[in-house]
Design an enzyme around this catalytic site. Structure first.
Site, PDB file in Angstrom:
ATOM      1  N   HIS A 158       1.044  -1.241  -0.098  1.00 14.09           N
ATOM      2  CA  HIS A 158       0.074   0.072   0.153  1.00 14.09           C
ATOM      3  C   HIS A 158       0.895   1.337   0.050  1.00 14.09           C
ATOM      4  O   HIS A 158       0.482   2.403   0.449  1.00 14.09           O
ATOM      5  CB  HIS A 158      -0.954   0.165   1.305  1.00 14.09           C
ATOM      6  CG  HIS A 158      -1.911  -1.107   1.306  1.00 14.09           C
ATOM      7  ND1 HIS A 158      -2.965  -1.398   0.875  1.00 14.09           N
ATOM      8  CD2 HIS A 158      -1.509  -2.398   2.097  1.00 14.09           C
ATOM      9  CE1 HIS A 158      -3.447  -2.624   1.266  1.00 14.09           C
ATOM     10  NE2 HIS A 158      -2.547  -3.451   1.943  1.00 14.09           N
ATOM     11  N   SER A 279      15.889  21.131 -15.718  1.00  9.63           N
ATOM     12  CA  SER A 279      14.671  21.856 -15.979  1.00  9.63           C
ATOM     13  C   SER A 279      15.091  23.355 -16.820  1.00  9.63           C
ATOM     14  O   SER A 279      15.980  23.676 -16.241  1.00  9.63           O
ATOM     15  CB  SER A 279      13.884  22.193 -14.697  1.00  9.63           C
ATOM     16  OG  SER A 279      13.094  23.617 -14.948  1.00  9.63           O
ATOM     17  N   LYS A 285      16.611  20.893 -10.500  1.00 13.26           N
ATOM     18  CA  LYS A 285      16.063  19.828 -11.034  1.00 13.26           C
ATOM     19  C   LYS A 285      16.751  18.852 -11.656  1.00 13.26           C
ATOM     20  O   LYS A 285      17.684  18.958 -12.015  1.00 13.26           O
ATOM     21  CB  LYS A 285      14.919  20.105 -11.874  1.00 13.26           C
ATOM     22  CG  LYS A 285      13.680  20.873 -11.480  1.00 13.26           C
ATOM     23  CD  LYS A 285      12.880  20.140  -9.963  1.00 13.26           C
ATOM     24  CE  LYS A 285      12.057  18.980 -10.454  1.00 13.26           C
ATOM     25  NZ  LYS A 285      10.941  19.616 -11.089  1.00 13.26           N
ATOM     26  N   GLU A 292       9.932   8.357 -16.797  1.00  8.58           N
ATOM     27  CA  GLU A 292       8.733   8.876 -17.112  1.00  8.58           C
ATOM     28  C   GLU A 292       8.126   8.426 -18.600  1.00  8.58           C
ATOM     29  O   GLU A 292       7.169   8.088 -18.753  1.00  8.58           O
ATOM     30  CB  GLU A 292       8.719  10.231 -17.095  1.00  8.58           C
ATOM     31  CG  GLU A 292       8.716  10.510 -15.570  1.00  8.58           C
ATOM     32  CD  GLU A 292       9.234  12.238 -15.250  1.00  8.58           C
ATOM     33  OE1 GLU A 292       8.209  13.182 -15.310  1.00  8.58           O
ATOM     34  OE2 GLU A 292      10.673  12.439 -15.276  1.00  8.58           O
TER      35      GLU A 292
END
Ligand code: ARG
Length: 465
Positions: A158, A279, A285, A292
């Site tokens: 979970h 970024s 970043k 992704e």
């Protein structure tokens, strides 16, 4: 341009509709498979006494020349020739080279079975590459597991901390799924191991082709059971797309795990600079773009599977032009899967485990099951132990403390069964060492699993590894 079937028609076909129906744009990938199938077919016709030895050898020479030209010069096969499909392209080129003998090649055969045989031949040579790419990713995980050594981390259910495990155990979990993906490709390979030739357009062929010899020559294990079925059978495309979809689902889950575990909130692994992007706005970043993208691309491959099943479902028996839609789905799924495997492999190869961070996260209240097991060892029924520890956890949460901050009297407030030895029994390392089963995170079991995975890599017979 005249088509293979122009004789039937008085008028010219609509150019836009011909362009709409043409598949050469994408089925040129089957070029070498088409030539292989045609060479074998010519030989089979000759063995059956349908083609003279001279015609058969002229055809074979012509086809070999076309193959050589295609191999030497990519633009030969990629040019806009106006051919309807790769089969028409090869036949036109053959006739241009050898004349009349070339016009005899198509005797007793149809493009319906040609495309069916080509696609099978194509997959037979391409699936091993995918297996190799899967094995390369497994090898990258094994290497990372080696580098992680005895490092511990929390496991999650979970997405809440569950129990301590070896980092290697977590990595091997992904290997187990990848090994199923490779095995699934073997199943697909068995499914496609069937010769469609001899089926004609639908009813079989009127020439005495020795299909068993032809199957052997082309490397097929068996001959199709039914000419009607095989001309419209693309189940194997669905099976491949299913294998690819599940493979992508696994890559997506791997991607998700490492997107999370390399994020600041976890910090379990460090992404290599080479696998990250920055970024344009936020200088701090370090984004896991490749992971992704893999997660995103999994949707696209699943879409191909769903789309292909939908394309097949309403088809009457036999070949229907709808079946031409199989190829773009299949090729794109293959390309996407292969590229995603390579991307994930390079990300995994560059990961650095942060053993200090994972160890800290592996301690604390997630040792509650070990405390309960401690009480069970002292004779308390597990349900009672669960309740005692539950109350203890409630108290510790309220006080913002963990097990290792409890004094013996405090332990004993919860059960007289607690003794001094509870301190050594309740650590992340003791927790993993207490596990007993072969599939568990016990260090011995994990070492054996790692060795087993290495053995799997050694035995897997694929190119590029
Ligand atoms: N390009 C076609 C396909 O991909 C080849 C078979 C064509 N057969 C036919 N009867 N039009 O399915």
């Amino acid at each position: 341009m005249a088509h293979m079937w122009s004789g039937r028609f008085a008028g010219d076909p609509d150019a836009d509709l011909i362009a709409f129906g043409s598949s050469f744009r994408f089925d040129r990938r089957l070029f070498e498979d088409d030539i292989r199938g045609s060479r074998a077919w010519a030989a089979a016709l000759s063995r059956a006494g349908v083609l003279s030895a001279e015609d058969a050898s002229a055809i074979d020479r012509g086809l070999r020349e076309i193959l050589e030209k295609g191999k030497a010069d990519a633009s030969f096969v990629t040019a806009e020739t106006g051919d309807e499909d790769v089969h028409a392209f090869v036949e036109r080129e053959l006739v241009a080279r050898i004349g009349e003998a070339g016009r005899r090649l198509h005797t007793g055969r149809s493009r319906n079975e040609q495309v069916a045989v080509d696609l099978r031949l194509y997959l037979k040579r391409r699936l091993p590459l995918l297996k190799g790419a899967i094995a390369a990713l497994v090898a990258a995980f094994v290497d990372l597991a080696d580098r992680a050594g005895p490092a511990l981390m929390p496991s999650y259910t979970h997405l809440r901390r569950a129990q301590p495990v070896l980092v290697a155990h977590f990595l091997l979990a992904h290997c187990a799924a990848l090994r199923r993906d490779a095995a699934r490709l073997d199943v697909v390979l068995r499914e496609i191991d069937e010769l469609p030739l001899g089926s004609g357009a639908i009813a079989g062929t009127a020439y005495a082709i020795d299909v068993n010899a032809l199957a052997k020559e082309l490397g097929f294990g068996r001959v199709a059971l039914n000419s009607i079925d095989v001309s419209g059978d693309r189940d194997f495309v669905a099976s491949f797309l299913h294998a690819a979809s599940l493979g992508m689902v696994h890559l997506s889950r791997i991607a998700e795990d490492f997107i999370l575990f390399t994020a600041e909130e976890f910090g379990f692994f460090e992404l290599s600079d080479s696998a990250a992007t920055g970024s344009s706005l936020m200088p701090q970043k370090k984004n896991p773009d490749p992971l992704e993208l893999v997660r995103g691309k999994s949707g696209r491959v699943i879409g191909h599977l769903a789309g292909w099943l939908a394309s097949m479902k309403g088809l009457p028996a036999g070949y229907n032009k709808d079946l031409q839609e199989d190829k773009e789905a299949l090729f794109d799924a293959e390309d996407t899967w292969l590229a995603s495997l390579a991307a994930v492999t390079s990300v995994i190869a560059g990961l650095q485990p942060n053993a200090g961070v994972t160890l800290r996260a592996a301690g604390g209240l997630l040792l509650a099951t070990d405390v309960a097991d401690y009480l069970v060892a002292k004779g308390l029924p597990f349900r009672d132990a669960h309740e005692v520890v539950g109350a203890l956890v409630r108290r510790l949460v309220a006080e913002g403390r963990t097990f290792d901050q409890l004094s013996l009297p405090e332990w004993r407030e919860h059960s007289p069964l607690f003794d001094e030895d509870v301190r050594t029994a309740v650590t992340p390392l003791a927790s993993v060492e207490k596990k007993r089963t072969p599939q568990s995170t016990a260090p011995d079991a994990v070492a054996a699993a790692l060795a087993g995975t290495r053995e799997w890599l050694r035995l897997i017979d694929v190119p590029g590894i």
